[in-house]
Design a protein around this motif. Structure first.
Motif, short mmCIF file in Angstrom:
data_model
loop_
_atom_site.label_atom_id
_atom_site.label_comp_id
_atom_site.label_asym_id
_atom_site.label_seq_id
_atom_site.Cartn_x
_atom_site.Cartn_y
_atom_site.Cartn_z
N ARG A 113 0.82 -1.21 0.00
CA ARG A 113 0.00 0.00 0.00
C ARG A 113 0.85 1.27 0.00
NH1 ARG A 113 -3.38 1.02 5.24
NH2 ARG A 113 -1.87 2.66 5.67
N LEU A 114 1.97 1.23 0.75
CA LEU A 114 2.77 2.43 0.93
C LEU A 114 3.93 2.54 -0.06
CD1 LEU A 114 2.88 2.57 4.82
CD2 LEU A 114 1.43 3.90 3.29
N GLY A 115 4.20 1.46 -0.78
CA GLY A 115 5.23 1.58 -1.81
C GLY A 115 6.56 0.98 -1.45
N GLY A 116 6.59 -0.08 -0.65
CA GLY A 116 7.85 -0.76 -0.37
C GLY A 116 8.26 -0.71 1.08
N CYS A 117 9.21 -1.57 1.43
CA CYS A 117 9.63 -1.73 2.82
C CYS A 117 10.35 -0.48 3.36
CB CYS A 117 10.52 -2.95 2.97
SG CYS A 117 12.03 -2.90 1.98
N GLU A 118 10.89 0.37 2.46
CA GLU A 118 11.60 1.56 2.93
C GLU A 118 10.68 2.55 3.63
OE1 GLU A 118 13.78 3.42 -0.13
OE2 GLU A 118 15.20 1.78 -0.41
N CYS A 119 9.38 2.39 3.44
CA CYS A 119 8.42 3.33 4.03
C CYS A 119 7.97 2.90 5.42
CB CYS A 119 7.20 3.47 3.12
SG CYS A 119 7.57 4.25 1.55
N ILE A 120 8.35 1.71 5.86
CA ILE A 120 7.81 1.17 7.11
C ILE A 120 8.91 0.93 8.13
CG2 ILE A 120 6.59 -0.80 8.13
CD1 ILE A 120 5.11 -1.11 5.51
N ALA A 121 8.68 1.41 9.34
CA ALA A 121 9.57 1.14 10.46
C ALA A 121 8.98 0.02 11.30
CB ALA A 121 9.75 2.39 11.32
N VAL A 122 9.85 -0.77 11.92
CA VAL A 122 9.43 -1.89 12.76
C VAL A 122 10.03 -1.73 14.15
CG1 VAL A 122 9.41 -4.40 13.04
CG2 VAL A 122 9.32 -3.40 10.73
N GLY A 123 9.23 -1.95 15.16
CA GLY A 123 9.70 -1.96 16.53
C GLY A 123 9.25 -3.23 17.22
N GLU A 124 10.04 -3.74 18.14
CA GLU A 124 9.65 -4.98 18.79
C GLU A 124 10.09 -5.00 20.25
OE1 GLU A 124 11.72 -8.01 16.47
OE2 GLU A 124 13.05 -8.34 18.19
#
Length: 488
Positions: free
Chosen positions: A375-386
């Motif tokens: 939806r947002l255009g690739g993994c570079e647009c998403i941050a992950v926290g755990e």
């Protein structure tokens, strides 16, 4: 054959159908409800409520066995299977009774028993005894369990979750096929109640998880307690006496094993109950699964010529999200639009939320990571926290310190996007996150909320802090993300 007319005809009196009836009745007086089975929702009879009753009994037994870890000596724990099932049925019947009591608000003349099918786009035939013409129609026929043909070798030892809640006594052994929501919940509950259980999967999935880290963590955790193989190699299923024999390769050793079980429980998914509706006579466009194509914001179906239909669909029948709260929401939207037809309004579709009542609990909020990236255009647009619960303070106090949280947010805006959760009492944390997502909260805004000490929610704060640290914020990041297309 009798003849009758109605403003709105609703096929199915489950959660979606009842919600649709109440919504439609606000706009039209002549609204009928047609039910081909027993009145009383799937949730109350054979779904949400009886399964949670079984799980509650299983958790009580598990915690009693685990009391020694706190220095509390309780002696041997004995499970009275007959007493477990007796309480389950009594409480289940009470829930069903509440549903039936609420249905008394619907005039008896407007409750029609029988199987309905389309004769033409505006006409339904009910059990070949009633021809009903309706201005608009809502399909809310629910779904049913389905299984591969291979399982039929088990004969009358093949059961579904509905059959479990009809038991008077617990069996000695059950082979569960399908490590999804139903399979994991019932499989773990039966194991904790003293039933020998193995759970077999085929395609590698485990519950609702799509994040590989969550999948692997949950797989390891469950296998410490009972046997689960998400990619089982089952070679044969045979009926034998009063049981079923299953030959498979044991996942840890690779050895070929042949084991006997009293039952084979099929929890391999559900199919929508639309195949007996005569949809070929309704003029509706159907997808590859034979389900009507529809607008998920109005629940209005499409005709074969791509025009808008007077037919609406809601709940499990549309195969979108088989959850009670979703069925209720969809039913309300469908009923409202069917009642006010030809006027229609887009309904509010709430944030996706799914909870699995295993221990640890599993939960998902919002779209999974793959869909977000698309939806947002690739993994570079998403941050992950755990964050894990392995050393989380409150979890260690409770001796329930197993779990992993993975949260997602958008670079640039810092907006929270969703997450996948595995840990103790995630049903509560999942709601907090769903509410935050519904309100379009930012990660830093969520961190400004109060967190008491010591509580499990501090584990959520740790994950949010990690997510915040991984966020790249600023308009340049947003512009860069917008330049990418799906798959870049």
């Amino acid at each position: 054959m009798q003849a009758r007319e109605a403003d709105v005809a609703i096929i199915g009196a489950g959660s979606a159908g009842l919600s649709a009836w109440h919504a439609a009745h606000k706009h039209a007086d002549n609204v009928v409800l047609i039910e081909g089975g027993k009145f009383g929702t799937t949730c109350a009879r054979v779904g949400c409520m009886p399964s949670k009753l079984l799980i509650a009994a299983a958790d009580a037994a598990h915690h009693a066995r685990d009391a020694g870890g706190f220095g509390v000596r309780t002696g041997p724990v004995e499970v009275d299977g007959r007493a477990v099932m007796t309480r389950l049925k009594q409480e289940r019947d009470g829930f069903v009774g509440h549903v039936l009591e609420s249905m008394k608000r619907i005039d008896e003349a407007d409750r029609i028993e029988g199987h309905a099918r389309f004769e033409d786009p505006h006409t339904l035939i009910v059990d070949d005894r009633l021809r009903l013409k309706a201005r608009t129609i809502v399909i809310a026929t629910g779904s049913r369990t389905h299984w591969p043909k291979l399982f039929e070798a088990a004969g009358d030892r093949l059961i579904v979750n509905d059959d479990v809640f009809a038991w008077d006594e617990l069996p000695q052994s059950v082979a569960v096929f399908g490590p999804g929501i139903i399979g994991l919940e019932l499989g773990q509950a039966l194991h904790r109640l003293g039933v020998r259980v193995r759970i077999f999967g085929k395609r590698g999935s485990l519950g609702p998880f799509r994040d590989q880290a969550l999948h692997d963590y949950a797989d390891r955790t469950f296998n410490e307690e009972f046997y689960v193989d998400p990619e089982a190699k089952v070679e044969a299923i045979e009926r034998d006496g009063d049981g079923v024999i299953i030959t498979f390769l044991e996942r840890h050793t690779g050895k070929r094993l042949t084991e006997r079980f009293e039952y084979l429980l099929a929890a391999t998914g559900r199919r929508p109950n639309v195949d007996r509706l005569g949809l070929e006579n309704a003029g509706l466009a159907l997808n590859d699964a034979g389900v009507p194509c529809y607008n998920r914001f109005t629940m209005q179906c499409r005709n074969v010529d791509d025009s808008a239909s007077h037919v609406f669909i809601a709940g499990d029948a549309n195969q979108e999200l088989p959850l009670l709260h979703e069925a209720t929401t969809q039913g309300r939207i469908a009923g409202d639009n069917a009642g006010r037809y030809p006027e229609k309004r887009a309904g509010l579709r709430s944030t996706p939320l799914s909870i699995v009542f295993t221990d640890p609990q599993m939960a998902t909020i919002g779209q999974n990571r793959a869909l977000l990236e698309q939806r947002l255009g690739g993994c570079e647009c998403i941050a992950v926290g755990e964050a894990t619960f392995d050393n989380q303070g409150r979890a260690r106090v409770l001796r329930r310190n197993r779990g992993l949280i993975r949260l997602y947010a958008e670079h640039g805006s810092g907006q929270f996007l969703g997450g996948e959760l595995f840990g103790p009492q995630m049903e509560h944390i999942a709601h907090l996150l769903a509410w935050s997502l519904e309100q379009r909260a930012g990660v830093n805004q969520m961190l400004e909320m109060p967190f008491y000490h010591p509580v499990l929610e501090e584990g959520l704060r740790s994950a949010l802090r990690d997510l915040s640290a991984n966020l790249q914020q600023g308009p340049a990041i947003v512009e860069r993300c917008m330049e990418h297309g799906p798959g870049d």
